[in-house]
Design a protein around this motif. Structure first.
Motif, PDB file in Angstrom:
ATOM      1  N   SER A   1       0.866  -1.190   0.000  1.00  8.56           N
ATOM      2  CA  SER A   1       0.000   0.000   0.000  1.00  8.56           C
ATOM      3  C   SER A   1       0.901   1.237   0.000  1.00  8.56           C
ATOM      4  CB  SER A   1      -0.892   0.030   1.255  1.00  8.56           C
ATOM      5  OG  SER A   1      -0.095   0.221   2.406  1.00  8.56           O
ATOM      6  N   GLY A   2       0.279   2.377  -0.259  1.00  6.26           N
ATOM      7  CA  GLY A   2       1.028   3.630  -0.158  1.00  6.26           C
ATOM      8  C   GLY A   2       1.549   3.810   1.261  1.00  6.26           C
ATOM      9  N   MET A   3       0.733   3.472   2.250  1.00  7.66           N
ATOM     10  CA  MET A   3       1.151   3.668   3.636  1.00  7.66           C
ATOM     11  C   MET A   3       2.333   2.759   3.998  1.00  7.66           C
ATOM     12  SD  MET A   3      -0.552   6.203   4.473  1.00  7.66           S
ATOM     13  CE  MET A   3       0.057   6.425   6.142  1.00  7.66           C
ATOM     14  N   TYR A  47      -2.446  14.069   2.963  1.00  6.15           N
ATOM     15  CA  TYR A  47      -3.416  12.977   3.012  1.00  6.15           C
ATOM     16  C   TYR A  47      -3.639  12.613   4.489  1.00  6.15           C
ATOM     17  CZ  TYR A  47      -4.904   8.138   3.105  1.00  6.15           C
ATOM     18  OH  TYR A  47      -5.565   6.974   3.405  1.00  6.15           O
ATOM     19  N   ASN A 103      -3.641  16.274  -0.920  1.00  4.14           N
ATOM     20  CA  ASN A 103      -4.958  15.715  -0.668  1.00  4.14           C
ATOM     21  C   ASN A 103      -5.482  16.316   0.641  1.00  4.14           C
ATOM     22  OD1 ASN A 103      -7.148  14.024  -0.432  1.00  4.14           O
ATOM     23  ND2 ASN A 103      -5.987  12.132  -0.528  1.00  4.14           N
ATOM     24  N   ASP A 117       5.530  13.024  -2.228  1.00  5.28           N
ATOM     25  CA  ASP A 117       4.394  12.161  -2.567  1.00  5.28           C
ATOM     26  C   ASP A 117       3.857  12.657  -3.913  1.00  5.28           C
ATOM     27  OD1 ASP A 117       1.918  10.943  -2.880  1.00  5.28           O
ATOM     28  OD2 ASP A 117       1.404  11.031  -0.750  1.00  5.28           O
ATOM     29  N   SER A 142       1.067   6.343  -3.833  1.00  4.21           N
ATOM     30  CA  SER A 142       0.015   5.355  -3.621  1.00  4.21           C
ATOM     31  C   SER A 142      -0.319   4.899  -5.041  1.00  4.21           C
ATOM     32  CB  SER A 142      -1.198   6.002  -2.949  1.00  4.21           C
ATOM     33  OG  SER A 142      -2.290   5.113  -3.040  1.00  4.21           O
ATOM     34  N   THR A 201      -2.282   2.760  -5.841  1.00  2.73           N
ATOM     35  CA  THR A 201      -3.726   2.500  -5.817  1.00  2.73           C
ATOM     36  C   THR A 201      -4.474   3.449  -6.754  1.00  2.73           C
ATOM     37  OG1 THR A 201      -3.311   2.195  -3.436  1.00  2.73           O
ATOM     38  CG2 THR A 201      -5.619   2.249  -4.136  1.00  2.73           C
ATOM     39  N   LYS A 202      -3.900   4.626  -6.988  1.00  2.94           N
ATOM     40  CA  LYS A 202      -4.621   5.715  -7.649  1.00  2.94           C
ATOM     41  C   LYS A 202      -4.346   5.706  -9.156  1.00  2.94           C
ATOM     42  CE  LYS A 202      -5.875   6.437  -3.460  1.00  2.94           C
ATOM     43  NZ  LYS A 202      -4.877   6.526  -2.490  1.00  2.94           N
ATOM     44  N   GLY A 204      -1.770  -0.428  -3.500  1.00  2.00           N
ATOM     45  CA  GLY A 204      -0.328  -0.616  -3.644  1.00  2.00           C
ATOM     46  C   GLY A 204       0.430   0.670  -3.395  1.00  2.00           C
TER      47      GLY A 204
HETATM   48  C1  PLP Z   1      -1.807  11.522  -1.615  1.00  2.00           C
HETATM   49  C2  PLP Z   1      -1.906  10.168  -0.965  1.00  2.00           C
HETATM   50  N1  PLP Z   1      -0.812   9.612  -0.424  1.00  2.00           N
HETATM   51  C3  PLP Z   1      -0.869   8.405   0.183  1.00  2.00           C
HETATM   52  C4  PLP Z   1      -2.031   7.685   0.291  1.00  2.00           C
HETATM   53  C5  PLP Z   1      -2.058   6.358   0.972  1.00  2.00           C
HETATM   54  O1  PLP Z   1      -2.065   5.318   0.032  1.00  2.00           O
HETATM   55  P1  PLP Z   1      -2.741   3.884   0.243  1.00  2.00           P
HETATM   56  O2  PLP Z   1      -4.184   4.068   0.518  1.00  2.00           O
HETATM   57  O3  PLP Z   1      -2.431   3.163  -1.032  1.00  2.00           O
HETATM   58  O4  PLP Z   1      -2.038   3.252   1.419  1.00  2.00           O
HETATM   59  C6  PLP Z   1      -3.194   8.215  -0.278  1.00  2.00           C
HETATM   60  C7  PLP Z   1      -4.467   7.495  -0.181  1.00  2.00           C
HETATM   61  O5  PLP Z   1      -5.530   8.023  -0.448  1.00  2.00           O
HETATM   62  C8  PLP Z   1      -3.128   9.501  -0.916  1.00  2.00           C
HETATM   63  O6  PLP Z   1      -4.211  10.074  -1.467  1.00  2.00           O
END
Ligand code: PLP
Length: 408
Positions: free
Chosen positions: A99-101, A125, A174, A199, A221, A223-224, A234
């Motif tokens: 994940s991004g985190m 975020y 975000n 980021d 992230s 994921t986006k 991811g």
């Molecule tokens: C700008 C940004 N960074 C990091 C994240 C975290 O990523 P993830 O949800 O894939 O762990 C997000 C999630 O929305 C995000 O918008």
């Protein structure tokens, strides 16, 4: 004869072909390697693999061919047409995470120690903000939050505290879509030997390449927009100090255990192949949506980096090739108007997250920021009637028609 990959000159071609290695069975796409472990011919070979004398896979938490392809593709895109001062192409290494985190955790724990501080902007975020407020302080790592759009404040903070070891930038941020100046802040950070990390989730390397300005790490992230279809969570951590990435950061990545998996990596690889065409359409639609909303009677304010009214218009213009696909707007009649609007949508999707083919809208006051006291929210620009929108790649007229009927 140049190799096929060096021969490519366009971002879209690199997005499609880079990172791919010929499959042993001639499969067109690298298969989903659903195997947790890899076999050694004999003990000698096992030993050579473990001590790094021989390249090869060992155990999937440490990587496998499907994951490697996605990692190499991300490195190629983030370094696309960027050269070192001596004209050599910039080389990067990516570590793919679950994940991004997870990628952010590796970044922080791989670079900082007790007593160190992070300097960052107030718009981040929510998960990143919580990590900085709740998880890192008990480990003795503190975040200092200032308005990094004001370079004097950034310089002052760096000058006044030599325990600041990382400058952490999220731009565009975000959920406010604010931008900070990567080039100027990197210069300030480098004067004081501070690690600079960005980021780049909202922009993607198609719109913004922070390594152009000498940053140390980029984080996504995936994921986006990189995945682009909302099929997998991811994260990616990308670094330019290859040696550090291959030693300390790889160790942290493997031992914290937030590795990706073959299935998600496969989906990400296929998604990234269309990044250029998707982003072009996302961006074109977003500009049309911003202009449409600006004219609408029920809308008090539109926050889009492509509108000259946005306070960070010139920063975005300087470092992004296009203002992107994320915007937010404020409805005149506050909380209830926000809820009514969201409920009336027919095609656009009511959901958090962003970067999918579908247009996604969320109402922070009743969703992501429901638990945040109003005064605190409003300080960060998250008003009762604020709607966040990730503009998708549907046909422009269908997005506008849906917004129009939901606003009436
Ligand atoms: C700008 C940004 N960074 C990091 C994240 C975290 O990523 P993830 O949800 O894939 O762990 C997000 C999630 O929305 C995000 O918008």
């Amino acid at each position: 004869m140049p190799s096929q990959k060096n021969f490519l000159t366009g971002f879209g071609s690199v997005a499609i072909h880079s990172g791919h290695e010929k499959d042993n069975h001639n499969a067109h796409l690298t298969p989903i390697y659903a195997s947790s472990t890899y076999v050694f011919d004999n003990a000698e070979q096992g030993m050579r693999r473990f001590n790094g004398e021989e390249k090869g896979y060992i155990y999937s938490r440490w990587g496998n061919p499907t994951i490697t392809e996605a990692e190499k593709k991300i490195s190629a895109l983030e370094s696309f047409k960027i050269n070192e001062e001596n004209e050599a192409p910039v080389l990067l290494k990516t570590l793919l995470h679950a994940s991004g985190m997870a990628a952010l955790s590796s970044l922080v724990l791989g670079t900082l120690k007790t007593g160190d501080k992070i300097l960052s902007h107030f718009s981040l975020y929510g998960g990143t903000q919580e990590l900085m407020e709740k998880v890192l302080p008990p480990l003795g790592i503190e975040a200092i939050i200032v308005d990094l759009r004001n370079l004097n404040k950034a310089a002052e903070a760096l000058k006044n505290d030599n325990r600041i070891k990382m400058l952490y930038l999220e731009t565009p941020a975000n959920p406010t879509i604010q931008c900070v100046d990567i080039e100027e802040l990197t210069k300030l950070g480098k004067e004081r030997n501070v690690i600079v990390a960005v980021d780049n989730t909202f922009a993607t390397p198609f719109l913004q390449q922070p390594f152009r300005y000498g940053v140390d790490y980029v984080f996504h992230s995936t994921t986006k927009f990189l995945n682009g279809h909302g099929t997998a969570i991811g994260g990616a951590l990308i670094g330019k100090d290859i040696e550090r990435m291959e030693t300390r950061m790889t160790k942290v990545h493997r031992l914290l255990g937030g590795s990706s998996n073959s299935f998600d990596a496969f989906l990400l690889t296929q998604g990234m192949k269309t990044l250029e065409v998707r982003m072009e359409r996302h961006c074109r639609n977003a500009m049309a949506v911003a202009k449409f909303l600006e004219q609408n009677q029920s809308v008090a304010k539109v926050n889009y980096l492509g509108l000259i009214s946005h306070p960070d218009y010139s920063t975005a213009n300087k470092q992004m090739t296009h203002p992107g696909a994320m915007l937010s707007f404020e409805l005149k009649d506050g909380l209830q108007a926000g809820k009514n609007f969201i409920d009336k949508l027919q095609m656009c999707v009511r959901a958090v997250s962003l970067g999918s083919c579908d247009t996604l809208l969320s109402h922070p006051a009743s969703m992501t920021h429901f638990g945040v006291p109003r005064e605190k929210r409003e300080k960060y620009g998250i008003t009762d009637g604020l709607i966040r929108m990730s503009v998708g790649i549907e046909n422009e007229e269908d997005i506008l028609n849906d917004l129009d009927q939901a606003l009436n």
